[in-house]
Scaffold this active site. Structure first.
Site, mmCIF file in Angstrom:
data_model
loop_
_atom_site.group_PDB
_atom_site.id
_atom_site.type_symbol
_atom_site.label_atom_id
_atom_site.label_comp_id
_atom_site.label_asym_id
_atom_site.label_seq_id
_atom_site.Cartn_x
_atom_site.Cartn_y
_atom_site.Cartn_z
ATOM 1 N N ARG A 137 0.840 -1.186 0.000
ATOM 2 C CA ARG A 137 0.000 0.000 0.000
ATOM 3 C C ARG A 137 0.886 1.251 0.000
ATOM 4 O O ARG A 137 1.656 1.458 0.938
ATOM 5 C CB ARG A 137 -0.920 0.030 1.234
ATOM 6 C CG ARG A 137 -1.863 -1.184 1.341
ATOM 7 C CD ARG A 137 -2.989 -1.103 0.338
ATOM 8 N NE ARG A 137 -3.742 -2.356 0.267
ATOM 9 C CZ ARG A 137 -4.801 -2.645 1.007
ATOM 10 N NH1 ARG A 137 -5.225 -1.770 1.911
ATOM 11 N NH2 ARG A 137 -5.436 -3.793 0.855
ATOM 12 N N GLU A 139 0.594 4.228 0.819
ATOM 13 C CA GLU A 139 -0.049 5.262 1.631
ATOM 14 C C GLU A 139 1.012 5.987 2.441
ATOM 15 O O GLU A 139 1.760 5.353 3.185
ATOM 16 C CB GLU A 139 -1.084 4.632 2.567
ATOM 17 C CG GLU A 139 -2.218 3.904 1.848
ATOM 18 C CD GLU A 139 -3.152 3.205 2.818
ATOM 19 O OE1 GLU A 139 -2.837 3.164 4.026
ATOM 20 O OE2 GLU A 139 -4.196 2.701 2.372
ATOM 21 N N ARG A 145 -0.357 2.299 13.099
ATOM 22 C CA ARG A 145 -1.078 1.106 12.650
ATOM 23 C C ARG A 145 -1.018 0.884 11.135
ATOM 24 O O ARG A 145 -1.722 0.035 10.609
ATOM 25 C CB ARG A 145 -2.537 1.162 13.106
ATOM 26 C CG ARG A 145 -3.358 2.266 12.481
ATOM 27 C CD ARG A 145 -4.687 2.453 13.197
ATOM 28 N NE ARG A 145 -5.660 3.121 12.338
ATOM 29 C CZ ARG A 145 -6.769 2.578 11.888
ATOM 30 N NH1 ARG A 145 -7.059 1.330 12.202
ATOM 31 N NH2 ARG A 145 -7.602 3.249 11.123
ATOM 32 N N HIS A 146 -0.176 1.653 10.430
ATOM 33 C CA HIS A 146 -0.068 1.502 8.981
ATOM 34 C C HIS A 146 1.340 1.069 8.572
ATOM 35 O O HIS A 146 2.333 1.528 9.129
ATOM 36 C CB HIS A 146 -0.410 2.816 8.266
ATOM 37 C CG HIS A 146 -1.873 3.124 8.249
ATOM 38 N ND1 HIS A 146 -2.469 3.935 9.190
ATOM 39 C CD2 HIS A 146 -2.860 2.725 7.413
ATOM 40 C CE1 HIS A 146 -3.768 4.029 8.936
ATOM 41 N NE2 HIS A 146 -4.028 3.295 7.861
ATOM 42 N N GLU A 288 -9.714 -1.946 13.224
ATOM 43 C CA GLU A 288 -10.035 -2.890 12.158
ATOM 44 C C GLU A 288 -8.887 -3.858 11.901
ATOM 45 O O GLU A 288 -7.738 -3.453 11.794
ATOM 46 C CB GLU A 288 -10.348 -2.112 10.873
ATOM 47 C CG GLU A 288 -10.587 -2.983 9.652
ATOM 48 C CD GLU A 288 -10.364 -2.227 8.360
ATOM 49 O OE1 GLU A 288 -9.897 -2.856 7.399
ATOM 50 O OE2 GLU A 288 -10.640 -1.016 8.309
ATOM 51 N N SER A 291 -11.307 -6.597 6.506
ATOM 52 C CA SER A 291 -12.344 -5.976 5.698
ATOM 53 C C SER A 291 -12.772 -6.992 4.653
ATOM 54 O O SER A 291 -11.923 -7.662 4.046
ATOM 55 C CB SER A 291 -11.822 -4.705 5.026
ATOM 56 O OG SER A 291 -12.873 -4.036 4.356
ATOM 57 N N ARG A 339 -1.386 -6.441 12.261
ATOM 58 C CA ARG A 339 -2.368 -5.732 13.083
ATOM 59 C C ARG A 339 -3.067 -6.690 14.046
ATOM 60 O O ARG A 339 -3.365 -6.331 15.193
ATOM 61 C CB ARG A 339 -3.385 -5.010 12.192
ATOM 62 C CG ARG A 339 -4.083 -3.871 12.913
ATOM 63 C CD ARG A 339 -5.012 -3.096 12.004
ATOM 64 N NE ARG A 339 -4.304 -2.180 11.116
ATOM 65 C CZ ARG A 339 -4.922 -1.279 10.352
ATOM 66 N NH1 ARG A 339 -6.255 -1.218 10.357
ATOM 67 N NH2 ARG A 339 -4.232 -0.474 9.570
#
Length: 365
Positions: A137, A139, A145-146, A288, A291, A339
């Site tokens: 990812r 991001e 948490r990423h 989370e 998903s 996570r």
């Protein structure tokens, strides 16, 4: 011994491996209990940091999660697959992909095995598939948490009558994982707890299931301003976790019927309310960890939803073609390994559960 002590409050983020001198400077101050080792130094010398009892425990538990994932799904007739990580178009839509030249073509690193696991489960006769592999990812998120690269535990399955068959499978899977960790990895859990105190995870079997709308109602009752057509913020999700723990006595729960506008293009719309979708998230301690959704198996509806999301059809042509020859109703989800381990152990930073973390500021070691 110093590396076996928790980091100080407000410790700095990881930084580049080249910045060893600066990272060491952060260690100059001592508290009353003696010197501390900053997260930057720990990660710059990860091969030494991993020797602590707590880190040995963390990564043996991480290994256990993968083992238990495979054990349970194999017992339920799932086939382990391995899908490409170099693909021609975004798996999830959006711009958060690592793009590069693939000889004369444009390519990117897979955001998930999403499209391929659907092709295998719904279109190729396997019906139940699983995969453990890297997920990428792009991001620029420097949060606790990423990660830019993490390990995904993915599952996809055909169902007979209702997508709640998938939710039931996930509920049973997680209970098997949690039970297995508590039974087989108690010594490792205690080693982690000695350095990073945490409370054991509370969960029920079957797992607690709320609708998205029920979750938003709980937040409103607690005084939060939320919108039934938008995802809640991270802080609102954490607040909901606290509310659920107080009201239902559990740290682990599922939430169903998310707004369609907030989900990927391949998500099945809810037949009873076009603003909702047959999709769900799973949470541990208000954050989370999964998903998923029922997927669209009708090729015309897939094209319609891809266009609505602005996804070039040329990049997903083979995916769309797969559904033109017959596809079973199906659903699944993707789990973030790091996570899950972080939240199961009540840790405060995902870098603690990633062997060699990849973040916007870290590319080594």
């Amino acid at each position: 011994a110093d590396a076996s002590r928790p980091e100080p409050e407000g410790d700095v983020d990881d930084g580049q491996a080249a910045g060893v001198a600066e990272a060491k400077a952060e260690d100059a101050e001592e508290d009353d209990a003696g010197p501390t080792v900053s997260r930057a130094v720990r990660l710059n010398y990860r091969w030494i940091d991993l020797r602590t009892r707590a880190n040995q425990g963390i990564f043996r538990i991480s290994s256990g999660v993968c083992q238990l994932f495979r054990e349970y799904l194999s017992s339920q007739g799932f086939v382990e697959i391995h899908t490409p990580k170099i693909i021609g178009g975004a798996s999830e839509g959006g711009a958060d992909v690592f793009q590069f030249k693939y000889f004369d073509d444009d390519a990117c690193l897979a955001q998930s095995p999403q499209l391929y696991k659907q092709m295998c489960a719904a279109c190729s006769g396997f019906e139940r598939v699983m995969e453990i592999g890297p997920v990428f990812r792009a991001e620029n998120s420097n949060t606790n948490r990423h990660l830019c690269e993490f390990t995904g535990l993915d599952m996809e399955m055909a169902f007979k009558e209702h997508y709640y068959e998938v939710l039931e499978m996930f509920s049973n899977l997680f209970c098997y994982i949690f039970d297995g960790l508590n039974e087989r990895y108690r010594a490792e859990m205690e080693a982690v707890r000695a350095q990073y105190p945490f409370e054991d995870l509370q969960y029920k079997n079957p797992s607690l299931l709320l609708t998205f709308q029920q979750g938003m109602a709980l937040l409103r009752e607690a005084g939060y301003e939320v919108d039934d057509n938008e995802d809640p913020s991270t802080e609102q999700e954490k607040a909901l976790g606290r509310i659920v723990k107080e009201k239902y006595g559990v740290d682990f729960y599922m939430m169903d019927k998310y707004p369609l506008a907030a989900r990927p293009f391949y998500t099945m719309p809810c037949p009873n309310n076009p603003a909702h979708s047959n999709s769900y998230d799973f949470f541990i301690r208000g954050q989370e960890i999964l998903s998923g959704a029922q997927r669209i198996h009708d090729p015309e509806l897939l094209v319609e939803r891809a266009n609505a999301h602005g996804i070039p059809l040329s990049g997903i042509k083979s995916y769309l073609d797969a559904f033109k020859h017959g596809a079973l109703p199906h659903g699944g989800g993707g789990i973030g390994l790091e996570r899950v381990v972080m939240l199961f152990l009540g840790l405060n930073n995902i870098r603690k559960t990633s062997l060699f973390p990849r973040t916007p500021n870290r590319l080594a070691p």
